[in-house]
Design an enzyme around this catalytic site. Structure first.
Site, PDB file in Angstrom:
ATOM      1  N   ASP A  11       0.860  -1.209   0.000  1.00 55.81           N
ATOM      2  CA  ASP A  11       0.000   0.000   0.000  1.00 55.81           C
ATOM      3  C   ASP A  11       0.888   1.248   0.000  1.00 55.81           C
ATOM      4  O   ASP A  11       0.706   2.180  -0.784  1.00 55.81           O
ATOM      5  CB  ASP A  11      -0.853   0.043   1.280  1.00 55.81           C
ATOM      6  CG  ASP A  11      -2.097  -0.822   1.231  1.00 55.81           C
ATOM      7  OD1 ASP A  11      -2.381  -1.486   2.238  1.00 55.81           O
ATOM      8  OD2 ASP A  11      -2.766  -0.830   0.174  1.00 55.81           O
ATOM      9  N   ASP A  52      -6.789   5.637  -4.927  1.00 55.40           N
ATOM     10  CA  ASP A  52      -6.642   4.525  -3.991  1.00 55.40           C
ATOM     11  C   ASP A  52      -5.479   3.735  -4.555  1.00 55.40           C
ATOM     12  O   ASP A  52      -5.652   2.985  -5.512  1.00 55.40           O
ATOM     13  CB  ASP A  52      -7.928   3.684  -3.935  1.00 55.40           C
ATOM     14  CG  ASP A  52      -7.760   2.499  -2.984  1.00 55.40           C
ATOM     15  OD1 ASP A  52      -8.747   1.747  -2.797  1.00 55.40           O
ATOM     16  OD2 ASP A  52      -6.650   2.316  -2.434  1.00 55.40           O
ATOM     17  N   GLU A 215     -12.953   5.936  -4.408  1.00 58.90           N
ATOM     18  CA  GLU A 215     -13.438   4.605  -4.807  1.00 58.90           C
ATOM     19  C   GLU A 215     -14.798   4.703  -5.491  1.00 58.90           C
ATOM     20  O   GLU A 215     -14.941   4.406  -6.678  1.00 58.90           O
ATOM     21  CB  GLU A 215     -13.488   3.672  -3.580  1.00 58.90           C
ATOM     22  CG  GLU A 215     -12.105   3.291  -3.047  1.00 58.90           C
ATOM     23  CD  GLU A 215     -12.153   2.445  -1.775  1.00 58.90           C
ATOM     24  OE1 GLU A 215     -13.041   2.652  -0.919  1.00 58.90           O
ATOM     25  OE2 GLU A 215     -11.284   1.556  -1.634  1.00 58.90           O
TER      26      GLU A 215
HETATM   27  P1  AFP Z   1      -8.730  -3.705   1.321  1.00 56.96           P
HETATM   28  O1  AFP Z   1      -8.080  -2.708   0.394  1.00 56.96           O
HETATM   29  O2  AFP Z   1      -8.502  -3.409   2.777  1.00 56.96           O
HETATM   30  O3  AFP Z   1      -8.427  -5.124   0.946  1.00 56.96           O
HETATM   31  O4  AFP Z   1     -10.308  -3.500   1.136  1.00 56.96           O
HETATM   32  C1  AFP Z   1     -10.813  -3.781  -0.141  1.00 56.96           C
HETATM   33  C2  AFP Z   1     -12.216  -3.215  -0.165  1.00 56.96           C
HETATM   34  O5  AFP Z   1     -12.188  -1.857   0.152  1.00 56.96           O
HETATM   35  C3  AFP Z   1     -12.871  -3.424  -1.523  1.00 56.96           C
HETATM   36  O6  AFP Z   1     -11.957  -3.519  -2.571  1.00 56.96           O
HETATM   37  C4  AFP Z   1     -13.640  -4.713  -1.333  1.00 56.96           C
HETATM   38  O7  AFP Z   1     -14.779  -4.790  -2.151  1.00 56.96           O
HETATM   39  C5  AFP Z   1     -14.033  -4.654   0.134  1.00 56.96           C
HETATM   40  O8  AFP Z   1     -13.010  -3.901   0.783  1.00 56.96           O
HETATM   41  C6  AFP Z   1     -14.103  -6.015   0.769  1.00 56.96           C
HETATM   42  O9  AFP Z   1     -14.542  -5.781   2.087  1.00 56.96           O
HETATM   43  P2  AFP Z   1     -14.854  -7.030   3.063  1.00 56.96           P
HETATM   44  O10 AFP Z   1     -13.491  -7.590   3.409  1.00 56.96           O
HETATM   45  O11 AFP Z   1     -15.561  -6.413   4.229  1.00 56.96           O
HETATM   46  O12 AFP Z   1     -15.711  -7.999   2.307  1.00 56.96           O
END
Ligand code: AFP
Length: 288
Positions: A11, A52, A215
């Site tokens: 990240d 992002d 996003e």
């Molecule tokens: P991360 O960047 O922390 O992996 O989160 C990804 C996200 O923002 C998005 O890309 C997904 O659709 C969503 O989170 C998944 O969220 P859950 O883990 O709560 O299902």
């Protein structure tokens, strides 16, 4: 990061790489999921960018598709307002997926084109021009483990999908949940579908999980430019403007027929009751 997400090395590295590249072009203001505040750059520049840097980074260890999402906005006179503009003010939006292919999905406001990286030539080649999302779909994407936390309209919609041809939808659905917004969006652009990350009753999820500025806004522009829809369930995402940089928002996007159904259920409690009642009677939890 400043908003409480677990930060992974990649990240931080992705954020640094993007900022280094963007420092070479005229950008008036830059906002990133990995930065607490937006950064003012070249005050004479005409655009502001929100990124992002690495969406889906919780999937890195499992070798799942992740990606970079970006939104390009006009530079307002008062740069303090750069990221408080309505989503419809965006000049361009896109995302890159790092998966089996490295693909760039881009809209400049006149349709959506998809490019694939040609490593040998070191360029992106046009793979699909004017991508269009099917008006109706047979695939829904939601994290079903949160069902007990959803509001009733979302539960009613998912129940209709599960009822398939035996219910009001009159056709069967398949389900996918990748946990990576860019992968879900790319699938929807490829074969239709509806993605839901709604608000839910968990602490901190009252406005869902996804961020409006870097996003939901860019994804909504892409989805609408490809003929789909993007809503909170009650409001069009592109009509919204952020009050704070990392503000969250419920996001339902994809094939317009199914998104419209989710909105109908949000606007009509009687419809929700009529959909839910038969299911209760069948389950026998409550005799109506
Ligand atoms: P991360 O960047 O922390 O992996 O989160 C990804 C996200 O923002 C998005 O890309 C997904 O659709 C969503 O989170 C998944 O969220 P859950 O883990 O709560 O299902």
């Amino acid at each position: 990061n400043s908003d409480g997400d677990v930060q992974r090395d990649l990240d931080v590295q992705a954020d640094a790489i993007l900022r280094r590249c963007l420092s070479k072009v005229p950008v008036a203001a830059l906002a990133s999921e990995e930065m607490r505040e937006a950064q003012i750059g070249d005050r004479e520049a005409k655009i502001c960018i929100a990124i992002d840097p690495l969406d889906g980074s919780s999937n890195i260890d499992i070798n799942m598709t992740v990606g970079t999402i970006f939104s390009i906005l006009p530079a307002p006179d008062d740069l303090a307002l750069a990221f408080h503009q309505r989503g419809s003010a965006q000049l361009a939006a896109g995302f890159v997926t790092y998966g089996p292919q490295t693909s760039l999905v881009l809209t400049l406001g006149e349709g959506v084109d998809i490019f694939t990286l040609d490593r040998k030539a070191g360029c992106f080649r046009l793979a699909r021009a004017a991508a269009q999302i099917a008006e109706t779909c047979e695939e829904f994407a939601i994290n079903a483990s949160n069902r007990r936390h959803w509001d009733s309209p979302v539960r009613a919609f998912v129940d209709e999908c599960l009822a398939g041809v035996e219910g009001p939808a009159n056709h069967n659905f398949n389900m996918r949940w990748v946990g990576s917004l860019v992968a879900e969006a790319y699938r929807i652009l490829t074969r239709g579908g509806v993605f839901l990350y709604p608000s839910d009753a968990r602490p901190g999820y009252g406005d869902g999980r996804l961020r409006l500025v870097y996003e939901a806004h860019p994804m909504a522009m892409i989805i609408e430019q490809a003929g789909g829809s993007a809503t909170t369930g009650r409001e069009r995402i592109l009509d919204l403007s952020a009050q704070s940089l990392h503000q969250r928002v419920p996001l339902i996007m994809g094939s317009s027929n199914e998104v419209r159904r989710v909105e109908e259920l949000h606007c009509d409690p009687l419809l929700v009751a009529s959909v839910s009642a038969p299911l209760f009677a069948r389950r026998g939890f409550f005799r109506l």
